[in-house]
Design an enzyme around this catalytic site. Sequence first.
Site, mmCIF file in Angstrom:
data_model
loop_
_atom_site.group_PDB
_atom_site.id
_atom_site.type_symbol
_atom_site.label_atom_id
_atom_site.label_comp_id
_atom_site.label_asym_id
_atom_site.label_seq_id
_atom_site.Cartn_x
_atom_site.Cartn_y
_atom_site.Cartn_z
ATOM 1 N N TYR A 6 -3.625 -4.896 9.600
ATOM 2 C CA TYR A 6 -2.938 -3.826 10.339
ATOM 3 C C TYR A 6 -3.659 -3.471 11.631
ATOM 4 O O TYR A 6 -3.026 -3.312 12.673
ATOM 5 C CB TYR A 6 -2.771 -2.575 9.468
ATOM 6 C CG TYR A 6 -1.623 -2.701 8.500
ATOM 7 C CD1 TYR A 6 -0.305 -2.686 8.952
ATOM 8 C CD2 TYR A 6 -1.848 -2.860 7.145
ATOM 9 C CE1 TYR A 6 0.757 -2.831 8.071
ATOM 10 C CE2 TYR A 6 -0.793 -3.005 6.253
ATOM 11 C CZ TYR A 6 0.495 -2.993 6.720
ATOM 12 O OH TYR A 6 1.537 -3.139 5.849
ATOM 13 N N ARG B 119 11.013 15.257 2.899
ATOM 14 C CA ARG B 119 10.773 14.533 4.153
ATOM 15 C C ARG B 119 11.605 15.108 5.303
ATOM 16 O O ARG B 119 11.161 15.142 6.452
ATOM 17 C CB ARG B 119 11.105 13.051 3.950
ATOM 18 C CG ARG B 119 10.661 12.176 5.085
ATOM 19 C CD ARG B 119 11.007 10.733 4.836
ATOM 20 N NE ARG B 119 12.439 10.555 4.670
ATOM 21 C CZ ARG B 119 13.066 9.401 4.703
ATOM 22 N NH1 ARG B 119 12.380 8.281 4.867
ATOM 23 N NH2 ARG B 119 14.360 9.313 4.541
ATOM 24 N N ARG C 257 4.333 2.733 -5.777
ATOM 25 C CA ARG C 257 5.234 3.503 -4.907
ATOM 26 C C ARG C 257 6.183 4.414 -5.689
ATOM 27 O O ARG C 257 7.324 4.633 -5.259
ATOM 28 C CB ARG C 257 6.075 2.574 -4.012
ATOM 29 C CG ARG C 257 5.278 1.802 -2.983
ATOM 30 C CD ARG C 257 5.060 2.676 -1.761
ATOM 31 N NE ARG C 257 4.198 2.017 -0.796
ATOM 32 C CZ ARG C 257 4.640 1.318 0.247
ATOM 33 N NH1 ARG C 257 5.923 1.204 0.461
ATOM 34 N NH2 ARG C 257 3.796 0.780 1.080
ATOM 35 N N ASP D 146 -1.764 6.787 1.825
ATOM 36 C CA ASP D 146 -1.469 5.435 2.297
ATOM 37 C C ASP D 146 -2.781 4.664 2.406
ATOM 38 O O ASP D 146 -3.850 5.274 2.536
ATOM 39 C CB ASP D 146 -0.765 5.466 3.655
ATOM 40 C CG ASP D 146 -0.063 4.142 3.938
ATOM 41 O OD1 ASP D 146 1.073 3.952 3.466
ATOM 42 O OD2 ASP D 146 -0.670 3.276 4.602
HETATM 43 O O1 CP3 Z 1 2.419 4.351 -5.099
HETATM 44 C C1 CP3 Z 1 2.569 5.518 -4.647
HETATM 45 O O2 CP3 Z 1 3.499 6.273 -5.002
HETATM 46 C C2 CP3 Z 1 1.521 6.056 -3.700
HETATM 47 C C3 CP3 Z 1 1.901 5.996 -2.349
HETATM 48 C C4 CP3 Z 1 1.630 4.796 -1.462
HETATM 49 C C5 CP3 Z 1 2.171 4.740 -0.157
HETATM 50 N N1 CP3 Z 1 1.649 3.658 0.460
HETATM 51 C C6 CP3 Z 1 3.100 5.725 0.406
HETATM 52 C C7 CP3 Z 1 3.982 5.295 1.502
HETATM 53 C C8 CP3 Z 1 0.820 3.684 -1.625
HETATM 54 C C9 CP3 Z 1 0.028 3.221 -2.837
HETATM 55 C C10 CP3 Z 1 0.834 2.964 -0.391
HETATM 56 C C11 CP3 Z 1 0.040 1.744 -0.149
HETATM 57 C C12 CP3 Z 1 0.381 0.885 0.991
HETATM 58 N N2 CP3 Z 1 0.694 1.257 2.268
HETATM 59 C C13 CP3 Z 1 0.314 -0.522 0.954
HETATM 60 C C14 CP3 Z 1 -0.083 -1.339 -0.239
HETATM 61 C C15 CP3 Z 1 1.041 -1.442 -1.201
HETATM 62 C C16 CP3 Z 1 2.080 -2.448 -0.827
HETATM 63 O O3 CP3 Z 1 3.228 -2.045 -0.700
HETATM 64 O O4 CP3 Z 1 1.719 -3.629 -0.690
HETATM 65 C C17 CP3 Z 1 0.653 -0.992 2.235
HETATM 66 C C18 CP3 Z 1 0.754 -2.444 2.653
HETATM 67 C C19 CP3 Z 1 0.877 0.142 3.067
HETATM 68 C C20 CP3 Z 1 1.214 0.161 4.518
HETATM 69 C C21 CP3 Z 1 2.530 0.813 4.683
HETATM 70 N N3 CP3 Z 1 2.724 2.183 4.689
HETATM 71 C C22 CP3 Z 1 3.811 0.195 4.741
HETATM 72 C C23 CP3 Z 1 4.060 -1.297 4.753
HETATM 73 C C24 CP3 Z 1 4.764 1.236 4.782
HETATM 74 C C25 CP3 Z 1 6.264 1.119 4.714
HETATM 75 C C26 CP3 Z 1 6.946 1.084 5.997
HETATM 76 C C27 CP3 Z 1 8.425 1.285 5.738
HETATM 77 O O5 CP3 Z 1 9.009 2.071 6.460
HETATM 78 O O6 CP3 Z 1 8.958 0.685 4.788
HETATM 79 C C28 CP3 Z 1 4.063 2.448 4.754
HETATM 80 C C29 CP3 Z 1 4.649 3.800 4.755
HETATM 81 C C30 CP3 Z 1 4.696 4.454 3.435
HETATM 82 N N4 CP3 Z 1 3.599 4.649 2.646
HETATM 83 C C31 CP3 Z 1 5.841 5.001 2.807
HETATM 84 C C32 CP3 Z 1 5.401 5.548 1.590
HETATM 85 C C33 CP3 Z 1 6.224 6.278 0.562
HETATM 86 C C34 CP3 Z 1 7.249 4.986 3.351
HETATM 87 C C35 CP3 Z 1 7.427 5.875 4.528
HETATM 88 C C36 CP3 Z 1 7.995 7.232 4.215
HETATM 89 O O7 CP3 Z 1 8.113 7.635 3.045
HETATM 90 O O8 CP3 Z 1 8.308 7.950 5.174
#
Ligand code: CP3
Length: 353
Positions: A154, A40, A27, A77
């Site tokens: 999910y 954003r 992340r 994602d």
């Molecule tokens: O690592 C990186 O920089 C690449 C980006 C990345 C994102 N998601 C961007 C993101 C990666 C590798 C993921 C993988 C991901 N997504 C996982 C596996 C990694 C882990 O954390 O276990 C999972 C479970 C997801 C599903 C998901 N997507 C979740 C749980 C969330 C967060 C929800 C929240 O609001 O906290 C997301 C959204 C997401 N994906 C964000 C980012 C930067 C945050 C939302 C945003 O930026 O607006």
Amino acid sequence: MMRDSLPLLLRAARGESVDRPPVWMMRQAGRYMKVYRDLRDRHPSFRERSENPDLSYEISMQPFEAFQPDGVILFSDILTPLPGMGIDFDIVESKGPVIQDPIRQQSQVKALKALEPKESMHFVGEVLGRLRQSVGNRAAVLGFVGAPWTLAAYVVEGKSSKNYAVIKAMAFQEPELLHSLLNHFAESIAAYLRYQIDSGAQVVQMFDSWAGQLSPIDFDIFAAPYQKKVVDLVKSTHPDTPMILYISGSAGVLERMGQTGVDIVSLDWTVDMSDGCSRLPNHVGVQGNVDPGLLFGTPEAIRNRIVDTVIKAKGRRHILNLGHGILPGTPEENARVFFEAGKDVQNLINAAT
Ligand code: CP3
């Protein structure tokens, strides 16, 4: 000579001997960075930020420009391939992922499309190619996918879940239904990884983030065989691309992770690095393990933990990383400390011993 010019992270992941462990962060692009939050504000839709190739490219490069990590991960994602299989989703601010029409019946699984990455995910191929061109050999380009169990969690639950009651009801009442969904994901995710590698990803990570929610006896039925299926399919066509497996809450299944055929196991922070290494076969490398919460601490605390982690992983192929994604609200200066200390770790170790 040629080999030396390949990115450090790629060489380390392949098991070549290197001067220091490469460093990147799960992340590493995202909300803790002001440039990301500003972007954003202009583009509030997560789907747009991750599916518009210009935006996805720009965001992927933000942490590289700020901190020069040894790996640049595609901004995307784990849910991004779902629409290509016929499952719509959104990511809602402060709520997380939402699946409008959760999968609960066999007819829905039957209706799923096999993922055709060239058609539905062309933007990902484009971004990976541009990243490779931009970073050259200064960093490795990382691709990633979600593993079948975590994707199923999910799409069956319909959203992030605390106790996974809906998918566990399915697992323990209608296991064949769940197996047909997991099998569909395994095949599509393998095709997607192959596409990422063909497009420029040099190292790939599979996130089975929520497989740590399973008892080991159930992990062996619903998670491990599908992790292994993805690994076997990808290795059969792309044997030289290093694969990393990450699970959150993995301390109870570490030995099993070492048997999936991946090259590197990414540890969370609830296991000591020494114990983690002794529980994995020698040919399997290690990544991660630093508590993301340390980045709320002092620079000294961060440096000390990196020294401890690197000393304990000595003798293994090792990629320095956090034990899960960097947390929103982390001071950017502390992310910088993490990357800089990681690159300077040999001097820090010499000073400490
Ligand atoms: O690592 C990186 O920089 C690449 C980006 C990345 C994102 N998601 C961007 C993101 C990666 C590798 C993921 C993988 C991901 N997504 C996982 C596996 C990694 C882990 O954390 O276990 C999972 C479970 C997801 C599903 C998901 N997507 C979740 C749980 C969330 C967060 C929800 C929240 O609001 O906290 C997301 C959204 C997401 N994906 C964000 C980012 C930067 C945050 C939302 C945003 O930026 O607006």
